[in-house]
Design a protein around this motif. Structure first.
Motif, mmCIF file in Angstrom:
data_model
loop_
_atom_site.group_PDB
_atom_site.id
_atom_site.type_symbol
_atom_site.label_atom_id
_atom_site.label_comp_id
_atom_site.label_asym_id
_atom_site.label_seq_id
_atom_site.Cartn_x
_atom_site.Cartn_y
_atom_site.Cartn_z
ATOM 1 N N LEU A 162 0.844 -1.188 0.000
ATOM 2 C CA LEU A 162 0.000 0.000 0.000
ATOM 3 C C LEU A 162 0.883 1.244 0.000
ATOM 4 C CD1 LEU A 162 -2.554 -1.102 2.755
ATOM 5 C CD2 LEU A 162 -2.425 -1.803 0.381
ATOM 6 N N THR A 163 0.369 2.338 -0.548
ATOM 7 C CA THR A 163 1.183 3.555 -0.632
ATOM 8 C C THR A 163 0.448 4.759 -0.059
ATOM 9 O OG1 THR A 163 0.303 4.023 -2.824
ATOM 10 C CG2 THR A 163 2.380 2.806 -2.727
ATOM 11 N N HIS A 164 1.248 5.690 0.457
ATOM 12 C CA HIS A 164 0.705 6.976 0.882
ATOM 13 C C HIS A 164 0.564 7.888 -0.339
ATOM 14 C CE1 HIS A 164 0.792 6.355 5.150
ATOM 15 N NE2 HIS A 164 2.061 6.016 5.154
ATOM 16 N N ALA A 165 -0.440 8.751 -0.319
ATOM 17 C CA ALA A 165 -0.612 9.734 -1.390
ATOM 18 C C ALA A 165 0.626 10.636 -1.445
ATOM 19 C CB ALA A 165 -1.855 10.582 -1.115
ATOM 20 N N PRO A 166 1.038 11.071 -2.645
ATOM 21 C CA PRO A 166 0.371 10.891 -3.934
ATOM 22 C C PRO A 166 0.831 9.645 -4.691
ATOM 23 C CG PRO A 166 2.161 12.450 -4.199
ATOM 24 C CD PRO A 166 2.197 12.009 -2.762
ATOM 25 N N ALA A 167 1.569 8.746 -4.035
ATOM 26 C CA ALA A 167 2.082 7.563 -4.744
ATOM 27 C C ALA A 167 0.971 6.539 -4.950
ATOM 28 C CB ALA A 167 3.234 6.952 -3.958
ATOM 29 N N VAL A 168 1.136 5.741 -5.979
ATOM 30 C CA VAL A 168 0.187 4.683 -6.316
ATOM 31 C C VAL A 168 0.987 3.386 -6.435
ATOM 32 C CG1 VAL A 168 -1.446 3.877 -8.073
ATOM 33 C CG2 VAL A 168 -1.276 6.316 -7.554
ATOM 34 N N PRO A 169 0.489 2.268 -5.899
ATOM 35 C CA PRO A 169 1.221 1.006 -6.074
ATOM 36 C C PRO A 169 1.384 0.682 -7.563
ATOM 37 C CG PRO A 169 -0.565 0.755 -4.482
ATOM 38 C CD PRO A 169 -0.741 2.085 -5.121
ATOM 39 N N SER A 170 2.435 -0.062 -7.882
ATOM 40 C CA SER A 170 2.714 -0.411 -9.283
ATOM 41 C C SER A 170 1.545 -1.169 -9.901
ATOM 42 C CB SER A 170 3.950 -1.307 -9.368
ATOM 43 O OG SER A 170 4.991 -0.751 -8.629
ATOM 44 N N PRO A 171 1.383 -1.015 -11.204
ATOM 45 C CA PRO A 171 0.317 -1.759 -11.885
ATOM 46 C C PRO A 171 0.468 -3.263 -11.653
ATOM 47 C CG PRO A 171 1.259 -0.116 -13.352
ATOM 48 C CD PRO A 171 2.103 -0.118 -12.121
ATOM 49 N N ILE A 172 -0.645 -3.967 -11.691
ATOM 50 C CA ILE A 172 -0.634 -5.405 -11.467
ATOM 51 C C ILE A 172 -0.267 -6.101 -12.776
ATOM 52 C CG2 ILE A 172 -2.155 -7.370 -11.007
ATOM 53 C CD1 ILE A 172 -3.547 -5.443 -8.952
ATOM 54 N N THR A 173 0.712 -6.990 -12.703
ATOM 55 C CA THR A 173 1.173 -7.667 -13.912
ATOM 56 C C THR A 173 0.624 -9.089 -14.014
ATOM 57 O OG1 THR A 173 3.156 -8.234 -12.676
ATOM 58 C CG2 THR A 173 3.283 -6.325 -14.127
ATOM 59 N N THR B 76 -6.780 8.207 11.148
ATOM 60 C CA THR B 76 -6.225 7.807 9.855
ATOM 61 C C THR B 76 -6.295 6.309 9.595
ATOM 62 O OG1 THR B 76 -3.957 7.274 10.530
ATOM 63 C CG2 THR B 76 -4.476 9.604 10.273
ATOM 64 N N PHE B 77 -6.256 5.977 8.312
ATOM 65 C CA PHE B 77 -5.970 4.619 7.856
ATOM 66 C C PHE B 77 -4.519 4.619 7.388
ATOM 67 C CE2 PHE B 77 -10.643 4.504 7.130
ATOM 68 C CZ PHE B 77 -10.940 3.325 7.810
ATOM 69 N N GLY B 78 -3.619 4.204 8.242
ATOM 70 C CA GLY B 78 -2.221 4.102 7.825
ATOM 71 C C GLY B 78 -1.352 5.273 8.222
ATOM 72 N N GLY B 79 -1.830 6.145 9.102
ATOM 73 C CA GLY B 79 -0.982 7.197 9.670
ATOM 74 C C GLY B 79 -1.062 8.538 8.970
ATOM 75 N N GLU B 80 -1.655 8.570 7.762
ATOM 76 C CA GLU B 80 -1.766 9.841 7.052
ATOM 77 C C GLU B 80 -3.159 9.979 6.452
ATOM 78 O OE1 GLU B 80 1.271 10.504 4.124
ATOM 79 O OE2 GLU B 80 2.892 10.105 5.545
ATOM 80 N N VAL B 81 -3.476 11.208 6.077
ATOM 81 C CA VAL B 81 -4.718 11.477 5.340
ATOM 82 C C VAL B 81 -4.330 11.908 3.925
ATOM 83 C CG1 VAL B 81 -6.786 12.916 5.235
ATOM 84 C CG2 VAL B 81 -5.896 12.163 7.448
ATOM 85 N N PRO B 82 -4.901 11.322 2.890
ATOM 86 C CA PRO B 82 -5.883 10.236 2.928
ATOM 87 C C PRO B 82 -5.236 8.902 3.307
ATOM 88 C CG PRO B 82 -5.235 10.690 0.665
ATOM 89 C CD PRO B 82 -4.551 11.716 1.510
ATOM 90 N N GLY B 83 -6.076 7.883 3.486
ATOM 91 C CA GLY B 83 -5.568 6.562 3.825
ATOM 92 C C GLY B 83 -4.764 5.964 2.679
ATOM 93 N N LYS B 84 -4.059 4.885 3.006
ATOM 94 C CA LYS B 84 -3.184 4.270 2.000
ATOM 95 C C LYS B 84 -3.982 3.757 0.791
ATOM 96 C CE LYS B 84 0.715 2.839 4.821
ATOM 97 N NZ LYS B 84 1.361 1.683 5.448
#
Lengths: 261, 474
Positions: B40-51, B81-89
């Motif tokens: 899971l990632t904190h904003a603004p990062a997005v997890p890598s696409p699913i291969t 929070t969900f995961g320590g930051e807003v927004p959630g992971k």
């Protein structure tokens, strides 16, 4: 349970309570609470009469670490290493250094990480009992000048802010907040407190749907059945109570005791 | 079934496939293979696409915490929070995945929490199965049946307050065929905050229930705080990049008119679903809803991301930035156009004249500068930028500005009354509109003393009485 439900009606006048107080011997560390009526939060829209709350004694402060230490010293089966897993989770007194050793904890801080079973047993040992939801909420609903805090400007807002703020670390000693109308301290913002019938409000966790439960069963509800949509602090207390079971031993949960007249 | 088993000598694998096809025709034609832990990632990062080209069992661990963090400069808030930051992971799974969801509530939490994922088919979206006391954990499982971008949030009573305090995030269920590759993916989530004090009022601000019920927030922000995604923290891209934004709106009340100034969305998956719209300027993101937008950045520059309910952008914080680097492409964009329609007004209320009472009175120049910095962050930094560098051609710089430093009284006049029309700053022509900001003499003095002694500027102290003179027209 239907009896628990309804409107706040007559309260004893202040002078009546003063006279009662003058002729009553109050146990040490406790204060006298005058009789009244508790208007339940979950009462299906305010349709029901209130719960009569007869006069009783309540601990001025939450039970402290030092007091609970005396209890487990005299009652070894409630020590951390001895307690049955049926009666407490592994977090029971987990912040103590040992069975009868508070370690770094202050003796006058409120005791936490205690299960409902342990709190109930402590109360019995003291010759007291745990307060009912109605008793606790009735006392906690008092303002600084009257038994009905809701009538005092800013009361609900203050309680909401106190309830909302994170639990301070380390916990402060008990008795540092100003007393309410009955002379009781630390009801809001220090720790959550066990009540005898904590699980009588049926909050499922899906609080938006609890209104159905409320109709089909009786006491609990999330939103639709509430008598007062603005008392967010009370929603939080009921949600918290609904989230735990009797062996729960969390870091933000303590208790105080009451005695019937 | 036993008839099948008795009559034909199918291999076990074939039989399983046949059974699944038979029992769930068209619904689950793929078999689960293996197991993995979701990253899971904190904003603004997005997890890598699913291969993966097959569904699997995905284990998700998410922790709820209650933390005091910055909401704006000088303003703190107790976020749940969900995961320590807003927004959630950000959670990313594939259509058909079996998700085993672990919700853990930190022992220091004061409140019980749960999670309602809009991607879940089942009562409460998981909320009914994830009610978790502080120091406890719960587990439930669900099948990711429908592809799309979904909001998740806490649904514990009082529900509105759990959301208002920051308990929301996004879960992407990628379609089986995956999403077309892009150069950059980012996670942007809008939400609003209701504080006891007005916008910019310093200190730890408690939640204000009255404002929440009236739906009048003090803050409307992207990714949990004012300035979360501006300046050094802006989203970045290179000229020619194809960008995909996963946009969510946590609410709790407002609907977002999501817009990127100076860009047109080539593709929009409206409301995070499967229908694609093309060539969209502003996409509506419902409270508790989402949108996926794609666009290619053709020219360099700073692109301002706003809620085009525009007072939210410039008075309440709903402003983020995308910085695109690369060579200019003059045939697409000449570089002469000004964005006058979107001029930020800052957090202070604009007024024609008059002053507001202000409790704070600076006793020393240092105090004046310190307080001025806060006023600057709340009212001026949106245009003039945090380091006073401005935006070339659009908002003039304050750092090293000859226009500012040569005539402090004129600067005070600009703050009080606004300034419009052509001016020249450090040899560069500007032709915009700066609205007057409703600040007291003390506040104007503080903010001007700050800007004249910051960003490399070396100037004198401006006093409230000097400001009063300017205001009186002397």
């Amino acid at each position: 349970m239907w009896v628990m439900i309804g409107m706040l009606t007559a309260l004893p006048s202040a002078s009546l309570f003063a006279r009662q107080k003058a002729r009553t011997v109050v146990p040490k560390g406790m204060v006298l609470v005058g009789s009244g009526v508790y208007k339940a939060l979950y009462d299906n829209g305010g349709k029901f009469d209130g719960v009569d709350v007869p006069s009783f004694f309540i601990d001025e402060n939450p039970v402290t670490n030092a007091e609970f230490l005396t209890f487990v010293t005299q009652n070894p089966k409630w020590r951390r290493s001895k307690i049955s897993p049926l009666f407490a989770e592994s977090t029971y007194l987990a912040n103590w250094a040992g069975d009868v050793n508070l370690g770094k904890l202050g003796p006058n801080e409120p005791v936490t990480n205690v299960s409902w079973f342990a709190a109930k047993s402590y109360a019995k040992w003291k010759g007291n009992r745990l307060p009912t939801v109605a008793e606790w909420e009735y006392v906690a609903g008092a303002g600084t000048r009257s038994a009905r805090g809701k009538d005092e400007p800013g009361f609900e807002k203050r309680v909401l802010i106190l309830t909302n703020q994170p639990t301070p670390k380390p916990l402060p000693d008990v008795g540092q907040s100003s007393p309410n109308y009955w002379g009781v301290r630390d009801l809001h913002g220090l720790v959550w407190e066990w009540v005898l019938n904590f699980n009588s409000a049926l909050v499922t966790g899906e609080s938006r749907a609890d209104a159905n439960l409320e109709r089909k069963l009786f006491c609990g509800s999330g939103v639709v059945g509430a008598s007062d949509f603005t008392d967010y602090a009370a929603f939080m207390r009921f949600a918290f109570r609904g989230s735990v079971n009797a062996s729960y031993s969390g870091a933000n949960l303590g208790f105080r005791t009451v005695r019937s007249m | 079934m036993t008839h099948f088993f008795g009559s034909f000598k199918y291999s076990l694998a074939t039989l399983t496939t046949v059974l699944i096809l038979f029992v769930f025709p068209g619904c689950q034609s793929e078999t689960l293979k293996g197991e993995e832990q979701a990253i899971l990632t904190h904003a603004p990062a997005v997890p890598s696409p699913i291969t993966r080209n097959y569904p699997t069992k995905v284990i998700i661990e998410l922790e709820t915490t209650e933390v005091v963090r910055r909401l704006a400069d000088g303003v703190d808030y107790t976020f749940w929070t969900f995961g320590g930051e807003v927004p959630g992971k950000f959670i990313r799974v594939r259509e058909g995945d079996q998700v085993e969801f672990h919700l853990n509530n930190h022992p220091d939490s004061k409140m019980p929490h749960n999670i309602d994922l809009h991607a879940v088919t089942g009562p409460g979206g998981g909320a009914a199965s994830s009610f978790t006391a502080p120091g406890k954990g719960t587990v439930f499982s669900f099948a990711a049946l429908n592809p799309g971008l979904y909001v998740y949030h806490c649904a514990t009573a009082p529900v509105g307050m759990h959301i208002a305090n920051g308990m929301y995030g996004l879960i992407l269920v990628e379609p089986k065929e995956g999403l077309p590759p892009v150069d950059q993916e980012y996670y942007v989530m809008q939400s609003e905050f209701y504080t006891h004090g007005a916008y910019g009022e310093a200190g730890l601000q408690p939640f204000d229930m009255g404002k929440a019920i009236l739906e009048t927030p003090d803050y409307v922000v992207f990714n949990g705080s004012v300035g979360s995604t501006t300046g050094d923290k802006a989203l970045t891209a290179k000229v020619g990049d194809k960008i995909r934004l996963f946009i969510g709106n946590g609410g709790p009340n407002l609907v977002s008119s999501f817009h990127v100034i100076g860009e047109i969305f080539d593709l929009v998956n409206t409301e995070g679903g499967s229908v694609q719209n093309k060539n969209v300027q502003t996409t509506l993101v419902p409270a508790g809803g989402s949108s996926i937008v794609e666009f290619t950045v053709d020219v360099p520059g700073t692109f301002i991301i706003v809620d085009h309910s525009i007072f939210r952008a410039f008075n309440k914080g709903a402003l983020a930035m995308l910085t695109v680097t690369g060579d200019a492409v003059p045939e697409i964009y000449s570089g002469l156009q000004a964005e006058s329609v979107y001029l930020p007004e800052g957090g202070g209320i604009q007024g024609l004249s008059g002053s507001t009472p202000n409790a704070f009175v600076a006793k020393t120049m240092d105090e004046r500068i310190a307080e001025g910095g806060r006023i600057f962050a709340a009212n001026c930094a949106a245009c003039h930028q945090a380091a006073g560098q401005g935006i070339p051609g659009v908002f003039p710089p304050l750092a090293g500005s000859d226009f500012l430093m040569s005539d402090p009284a004129r600067a005070a006049g600009a703050v009080i009354n606004g300034l419009s029309g052509p001016i020249e700053v450090n040899g560069v022509a500007y032709n915009g509109v700066m609205p007057g900001v409703k600040l007291s003499d003390e506040q104007v003095a503080n903010v001007l003393t700050y800007v004249m002694n910051s960003f490399g500027n070396k100037g004198t102290e401006m006093t409230p009485s000097q400001v009063a003179n300017v205001r009186a027209g002397h």
